[in-house]
Design an enzyme around this catalytic site. Structure first.
Site: not given
Lengths: 167, 704
Positions: B169, B313
């Site tokens: 990224d 998550d």
């Protein structure tokens, strides 16, 4: 730094690890063939000049591991680099078999490990060790040679009781 | 079936209610307390795990009895009490109810850890599925990411079924070059929307593997990772996620600053060692963002990784569970990473976790979310409720001061009576937790861990509950170095304020006792509580005393077979390593080899598996050891080092075995010792600061 007696030596043998720790019936497979190093081992003689490496008297004696004790995974070829000499006159055994991808692989693998030492074509390692040397220190030998024979014999003939009383 | 369950509940609940609610005099309550403690001491010695369940039941009884008594008999209501007393009393009772709830939920969660084992894979590797390995990165330096990529390349999985992607990224050229050099795919996107979750979702659209293995860029997998986890996936097509522990080979700030690395289990070990295994029994083990495999089909079904919260998550796995998918946890460390270096970075990471869990609690509350089973609801609720400990912890650290400093009567009872009810509650909870968690969390250490973080997570969790969209994803800094000893006065501000308050309360209490207070038992009780708080806050101050990190590369103490050669192709000397790092190694010096500092040589790690020599220079030698520093490495050399140091299947497997078991009194001694050390560090810093400022002022006034 050296206080690691509890530290097990890593072998990176997954199948053995799975068995030792009883962690499931997984049949492990290696996909990257291990490239064992071709080593030409140095003879195991003490260093002549190593003032920096001389150990303190309290340190335990350290030995370079003998070649036979070097752990070898079953799938790895014998420790290469050590010069392989002719096979000694021994009873030939079965030709080494490849490990198959069968459900019984586990058993074969284990048998193979156990049998590995009694293979018909065992490695004979030529370590090129230096010739043997006399162990007796020259100064003592000289001393012994200078003593007259009667004195030597009389010392040999002393009784154990005499020796005790002397000591 | 249902009738028998109801009958069983009634059969247990009726006598339990009688035990919990029976009012007793001080004598009989003390007698009951002693009886419970004796029973607990017998039960804790019985090795059969079923006795641990009995101990759990006894602890619940003792705690429930205490709470009942507190709620029905000790609230400061009626004549002689005012609103001020009630205000403080309400705070304490809320904190106690929270602790009670967490205790019960914790017992349920860890009642029966599953200890799942890896499942065998199909005999024919051609039937194994394809796996995409994702390594997301944003701003971490390449030196942190390199070992992870190189270790991923060495995973034992058919080459044609394994694809590795570095999800960059940061869109960095040096990352692209490195990927090209080692042969992995460098994936980027045009924006950084939704941070890590968005990064993974973008990659999901461009890849096609049946399964996705995700590693944080500093979590280095061992080569057996996929074979240890994928069998479970293949054996049960309903399993959407297989998680493994996050293991850290470097000390976290607690371990470094308190010198407890590999002696006392760290903060995360309870979660990865026991709680996730307990969750697995309830089919509620959840995704922790790394060191896990996920089923692509499930991710497609739920729309990818959840992006609404900063703990994407846990949120993702909650959604998977709510759709009927299962999860699994294999409690065998299959990857290792760097722990946070500084306390401030650690606090930052925990703030994110706390805020994320509070966001999920608000956005997709597990207690009311559709599709979850009761066990899953309870496990997720506990995971989220845990992060609301900030306010209760603060209340416990200040409650005795309400009496000692402000004169508020917050418990309407005699001091001895409080002791007779509270002691079995506290001691049984401690003994039971020691029995259940002792291997993964030593007694009393949670107090320090929570005290350090409490003041910092209050605001983020409360704000997240009020408005879950507030705040953004902050990346945890890794791979840095603490280059000097210092007292982190900024992060320690709440600790020393609390410490000074408690110190004042303690002094006033002593004064009250000496001046002849009409309730010496109550004063003594509060003094004891304050002294305990001082030790715990002292522990937090000790954590804030940052210790210098001596080496840039973390040394891993490990015994690996190795060979040394003084010249390329020369004779080799077999030996073992003492420790290895990414920058060098310490080896046992072969007896027959003379070495000098500055001498160049070659080191071969794991000669039975590897033939790539690493060039090195001797830095120190003597005392039967030689310390070498690697020279610039080629990719092949670096890969060999990664395989030997991080990629071995047995690299972390027996790491926990070398830790001591919990002994509560011993643990209390350790905590107290650290508390005293922290107090000393604080006083030293405070006096030095005051002295320096005074000296500065006098110097300035002199020069003026």
């Amino acid at each position: 730094m050296n206080d690691m007696p509890d530290q097990p030596k890593s072998s990176d043998d997954v199948q053995q690890l799975l068995r030792d720790l009883s962690i499931g019936g997984l049949q492990y497979r290696e996909f990257a063939k291990p490239n064992a190093a071709h080593l030409r081992l140095a003879p195991n003689r003490p260093a002549v000049e190593a003032p920096a490496a001389s150990p303190p008297s309290s340190a335990p004696p350290l030995q370079t591991p003998p070649l036979a004790s070097l752990p070898q995974p079953a799938a790895a070829p014998p420790l290469p680099g050590t010069e392989v000499g002719p096979a000694p006159a021994r009873r030939p055994a079965a030709t080494p078999r490849a490990v198959h991808e069968s459900p019984l692989n586990f058993t074969f693998e284990r048998l193979r490990r156990q049998a590995i030492a009694s293979r018909a074509t065992p490695l004979q390692l030529d370590l090129k060790l230096p010739s043997r040397r006399r162990v007796t220190l020259p100064s003592h030998l000289d001393q012994l040679q200078k003593r007259p024979l009667p004195e030597v014999f009389s010392s040999l003939c002393r009784t154990a009781g005499d020796q005790r009383s002397i000591s | 079936m249902r009738l028998s369950v109801i009958l069983l509940i009634v059969a247990v609940a009726v006598p339990a209610y009688a035990v919990i609610s029976a009012p007793l005099s001080l004598f009989w309550q003390s007698f009951t307390a002693i009886g419970m403690l004796v029973a607990a001491n017998v039960l804790v010695r019985l090795r059969d795990y079923r006795w641990a369940l009995a101990l759990m039941g006894l602890s619940v009884l003792a705690s429930s009895r205490y709470m009942w008594w507190r709620l029905t008999e000790t609230l400061p209501l009626g004549h002689g009490f005012n609103a001020w007393d009630m205000f403080w009393a309400c705070g304490l009772i809320i904190a106690e109810l929270y602790a009670y709830l967490i205790l019960i939920l914790g017992f349920v969660q860890t009642a029966w850890p599953l200890h799942r084992k890896p499942e065998p894979l199909p005999a024919d590797p051609s039937r194994w599925p394809t796996v995409d390995v994702f390594i997301p990165s944003y701003n971490e330096p390449l030196q942190v990411v390199r070992p992870t990529v190189l270790a991923a390349l060495a995973l034992d999985w058919p080459r044609d079924k394994l694809n590795i992607y570095l999800l960059d990224d940061g869109r960095r050229d040096e990352f692209r070059q490195f990927c090209e050099e080692v042969g992995v795919t460098h994936l980027t996107r045009s924006d950084n929307k939704h941070a890590k979750a968005g990064n993974i979702n973008a990659a999901l659209k461009r890849t096609h593997g049946d399964f996705i293995a995700i590693f944080d860029c500093d979590h280095i997998p061992v080569r057996s990772f996929l074979q240890m986890t994928m069998g479970t996936m293949i054996a049960d097509p309903q399993i959407s996620l297989v998680q493994t522990p996050h293991h850290f080979f470097s000390p976290d700030p607690f371990e470094r600053n308190l010198n407890t690395f590999r002696k006392v289990p760290n903060e995360g070990e309870l979660f990865y060692g026991l709680i996730q295994d307990g969750n697995d029994f309830w089919d509620a083990s959840f995704f922790c963002g790394s060191c896990a495999v996920l089923r692509r089909q499930t991710l497609d079904e739920i729309g990818g990784i959840a992006t609404e919260t900063v703990t994407e998550d846990a949120h993702t796995s909650l959604r998977m569970h709510s759709r009927g998918w299962k999860s699994a946890y294999i409690n065998i460390p299959q990857a290792a990473g760097l722990a946070t270096e500084s306390l401030s970075a650690h606090v930052g990471q925990r703030i994110r976790w706390a805020r994320g869990m509070a966001q999920i609690f608000r956005v997709d509350n597990p207690m009311i979310m559709r599709g979850l089973k009761l066990g899953q609801r309870l496990c997720y609720t506990n995971a989220m409720m845990h992060f609301f400990y900030g306010v209760p912890r603060l209340i416990f650290l200040t409650s005795p001061l309400a009496y000692l400093l402000l004169g508020a009567d917050i418990i309407k009872a005699q001091g001895w009576m409080v002791l007779a009810y509270a002691m079995p509650h506290v001691l049984l909870a401690t003994i039971t937790n020691s029995r259940l968690q002792g291997r993964y969390r030593h007694s009393f250490w949670a107090e320090i861990y929570e005290t350090v973080l409490a003041t910092f997570i209050i605001a983020p969790t409360l704000l997240a509950v009020i408005n879950p969209k507030l705040g953004k994803f902050n990346v945890t800094a890794k791979g840095g170095i603490v280059d000097r000893d210092y007292f982190d006065k900024d992060i320690a501000k709440p600790y020393y304020l609390l410490f000074l308050l408690n110190l004042a309360g303690f002094s006033v209490g002593i004064g009250r006792l000496l001046l002849g207070n009409p309730h010496p038992d109550t004063v003594l009780l509060n003094l004891g509580w304050t002294a305990y708080n001082l030790l715990i806050i002292g522990g937090a101050l000790a954590v804030a005393s940052e210790k210098r990190q001596v080496r840039e590369a973390v040394r891993v103490r490990t015994r690996i077979p190795a060979a040394i050669a003084t010249e390329p192709g020369g004779e080799a000397y077999l030996t073992d390593t003492l420790d290895v790092s990414y920058g060098g190694a310490a080896l046992q010096a072969p007896e027959s080899l003379a070495l000098q500092p500055g001498q160049r040589l070659q080191v071969l790690l794991m000669p039975q598996r590897n033939d790539v020599w690493i060039d090195a220079v001797v830095r120190r030698c003597g005392h039967r050891m030689v310390a070498v520093e690697y020279e610039a490495m080629s990719i092949a050399q670096e890969s060999a080092l990664v395989q030997a140091l991080f990629g071995r299947a047995d690299a972390w497997m027996q790491w926990r075995d070398r830790q001591d078991r919990d002994r509560p009194l011993h643990a209390f001694g350790e905590v107290a010792q650290n508390g005293l050390r922290g107090a000393r560090a604080f006083f030293r810093w405070a006096f030095t600061t005051i002295f320096n400022r005074t000296a500065d002022r006098s110097a300035r006034s002199g020069s003026a």
